[in-house]
Scaffold this motif. Structure first.
Motif, PDB file in Angstrom:
ATOM      1  N   ARG A  27       0.796  -1.233   0.000  1.00 33.44           N
ATOM      2  CA  ARG A  27       0.000   0.000   0.000  1.00 33.44           C
ATOM      3  C   ARG A  27       0.837   1.297   0.000  1.00 33.44           C
ATOM      4  NH1 ARG A  27      -3.187  -0.218   4.678  1.00 33.44           N
ATOM      5  NH2 ARG A  27      -4.521  -1.853   3.844  1.00 33.44           N
ATOM      6  N   PRO A  28       1.851   1.397   0.876  1.00 36.42           N
ATOM      7  CA  PRO A  28       2.616   2.656   0.871  1.00 36.42           C
ATOM      8  C   PRO A  28       3.277   2.938  -0.487  1.00 36.42           C
ATOM      9  CG  PRO A  28       3.270   1.264   2.712  1.00 36.42           C
ATOM     10  CD  PRO A  28       2.312   0.460   1.906  1.00 36.42           C
ATOM     11  N   ALA A  31       0.822   4.137  -2.909  1.00 38.53           N
ATOM     12  CA  ALA A  31       0.428   5.502  -2.540  1.00 38.53           C
ATOM     13  C   ALA A  31       1.457   6.506  -3.054  1.00 38.53           C
ATOM     14  CB  ALA A  31       0.279   5.611  -1.020  1.00 38.53           C
ATOM     15  N   ILE A  32       2.726   6.165  -2.888  1.00 46.04           N
ATOM     16  CA  ILE A  32       3.796   7.059  -3.365  1.00 46.04           C
ATOM     17  C   ILE A  32       3.697   7.248  -4.874  1.00 46.04           C
ATOM     18  CG2 ILE A  32       6.289   7.268  -3.728  1.00 46.04           C
ATOM     19  CD1 ILE A  32       6.514   5.572  -1.095  1.00 46.04           C
ATOM     20  N   MET A  35       0.650   9.377  -5.651  1.00 42.29           N
ATOM     21  CA  MET A  35       0.765  10.781  -5.246  1.00 42.29           C
ATOM     22  C   MET A  35       1.812  11.521  -6.068  1.00 42.29           C
ATOM     23  SD  MET A  35      -1.418  11.313  -2.800  1.00 42.29           S
ATOM     24  CE  MET A  35      -0.935  12.604  -1.634  1.00 42.29           C
ATOM     25  N   SER A  53       6.527  10.638 -17.028  1.00 41.56           N
ATOM     26  CA  SER A  53       7.836  10.317 -16.480  1.00 41.56           C
ATOM     27  C   SER A  53       8.191  11.361 -15.428  1.00 41.56           C
ATOM     28  CB  SER A  53       8.872  10.359 -17.590  1.00 41.56           C
ATOM     29  OG  SER A  53       9.011  11.686 -18.029  1.00 41.56           O
ATOM     30  N   ASN A  55      10.488  13.410 -15.586  1.00 38.33           N
ATOM     31  CA  ASN A  55      10.776  14.661 -16.274  1.00 38.33           C
ATOM     32  C   ASN A  55       9.506  15.413 -16.640  1.00 38.33           C
ATOM     33  OD1 ASN A  55      13.589  14.520 -16.253  1.00 38.33           O
ATOM     34  ND2 ASN A  55      13.525  13.024 -17.893  1.00 38.33           N
ATOM     35  N   GLN A  56       8.468  14.655 -16.969  1.00 41.57           N
ATOM     36  CA  GLN A  56       7.205  15.321 -17.279  1.00 41.57           C
ATOM     37  C   GLN A  56       6.671  16.016 -16.041  1.00 41.57           C
ATOM     38  OE1 GLN A  56       5.493  11.867 -19.394  1.00 41.57           O
ATOM     39  NE2 GLN A  56       4.307  13.415 -20.481  1.00 41.57           N
ATOM     40  N   LEU A  58       8.495  17.198 -13.625  1.00 42.62           N
ATOM     41  CA  LEU A  58       9.326  18.398 -13.496  1.00 42.62           C
ATOM     42  C   LEU A  58       8.792  19.485 -14.420  1.00 42.62           C
ATOM     43  CD1 LEU A  58      11.928  19.837 -12.541  1.00 42.62           C
ATOM     44  CD2 LEU A  58      13.134  18.684 -14.392  1.00 42.62           C
TER      45      LEU A  58
END
Lengths: 201, 201
Positions: A27-28, A31-32, A35, A53, A55-56, A58
């Protein structure tokens, strides 16, 4: 991520099964990834690959920087000024581009160091050449608006091979475009340096 | 984050208690904040604030871009060339700065559009002024090395108010610095645009 990319939409339970993990363990991580924008999740559908990605992401950050917040003060002159005086103005004001305006700050031309160097190669005395002859003239000028992103402005600088863009808006009365700022390669380089120092925005 | 900032190091259980949440509910959020670098976590100690903002993390990304990978080809000339010919070379090669070198590509000076404009304001014919008179001379030249970051180079451009830096290395034999590339505000602006398109690195 590869599993979601290949088989998405896929539920968390299915992913856990494929990896021989419990859902709680996974789950974590999911979630990362959600998010941070790499995966998207929809209730009762499952996870799918967002196609973005790092970069996208960014790029998305960069696309929040607006011309309005980064423009600097424009340095302007009239088109009767001599090329000689224009060069002096450039040195005094420490800029690489002058914007030529008529009454009401309406843009009529742009004068770059390159334009001035070209004039200085001729045989005529620089005191006798008016700026109006050396400048790039409307409508051949690339401009940008207050509500454009810095990224759009930077793209225009590169594509059109110019050092500076006049920032313009519709004048309160009359026709044409009123000059209200400038964005240059120096502006962009400064933002780049600020981002590196973590002080931007 | 505020709780961790104020009271860290603090365990996940303590944070959960403060927020009236179960640890299970909180776990994904803490995982995100840790993985994204905002918080640090140490086993048997707890969470603490890393002191890194989102912008600092962006800065870390930027600090991986190296001069070696982004430099462009240097355009050079000799110091006997006339200012007139130097301006022609600039237009032909479409660059804003020439590097002046002696035998072996060893850097002796830098010639910017600004230097050339300054020469053109004098009364002398540009054909009769040698580049050596107009250029900025070693050791007053700001340079950068292949193993520096693009961020360091950009900072030098801004701090020293120059448009271009020669990229230099120790020559295989003899003294001085050999010119092997150039980094300009255009280089930095291009990288900025690429980052926005998500195609950089």
């Amino acid at each position: 991520m590869q599993i979601v990319k290949d088989e998405g939409p896929i539920t968390g339970e299915q992913i856990a099964e494929r990896l021989n993990l419990t859902r709680a363990t996974l789950r974590p991580d999911l979630a990362i990834l959600t998010m941070s924008g790499f995966l998207d999740a929809r209730p009762r559908v499952g996870y799918f690959y967002s196609g973005k990605s790092g970069n996208q992401l960014l790029g998305e950050h960069l696309s929040k920087l607006m011309v309005r917040d980064y423009k600097s003060v424009p340095v302007v002159c009239q088109d009767e000024m001599s090329v000689y005086d224009a060069i002096c103005t450039m040195f005094l004001e420490d800029v690489g581009t002058l914007f030529v305006v008529k009454e009401g700050g309406i843009l009529t031309g742009v004068l770059s160091r390159k334009d001035l160097l070209k004039s200085s190669m001729g045989n005529q005395a620089l005191q006798n050449i008016p700026v109006g002859v050396a400048m790039t003239r409307m409508p051949n000028i690339v401009t940008c608006g207050l509500e454009e992103t810095l990224l759009t402005a930077a793209t225009k600088l590169i594509r059109n091979q110019v050092d500076a863009l006049p920032v313009v808006k519709e004048p309160e009365k009359g026709d044409g475009l009123e000059v209200v700022g400038r964005i240059t390669k120096t502006t962009i380089t400064k933002v780049f340096v600020e981002m590196g120092q973590g002080t931007s925005v």
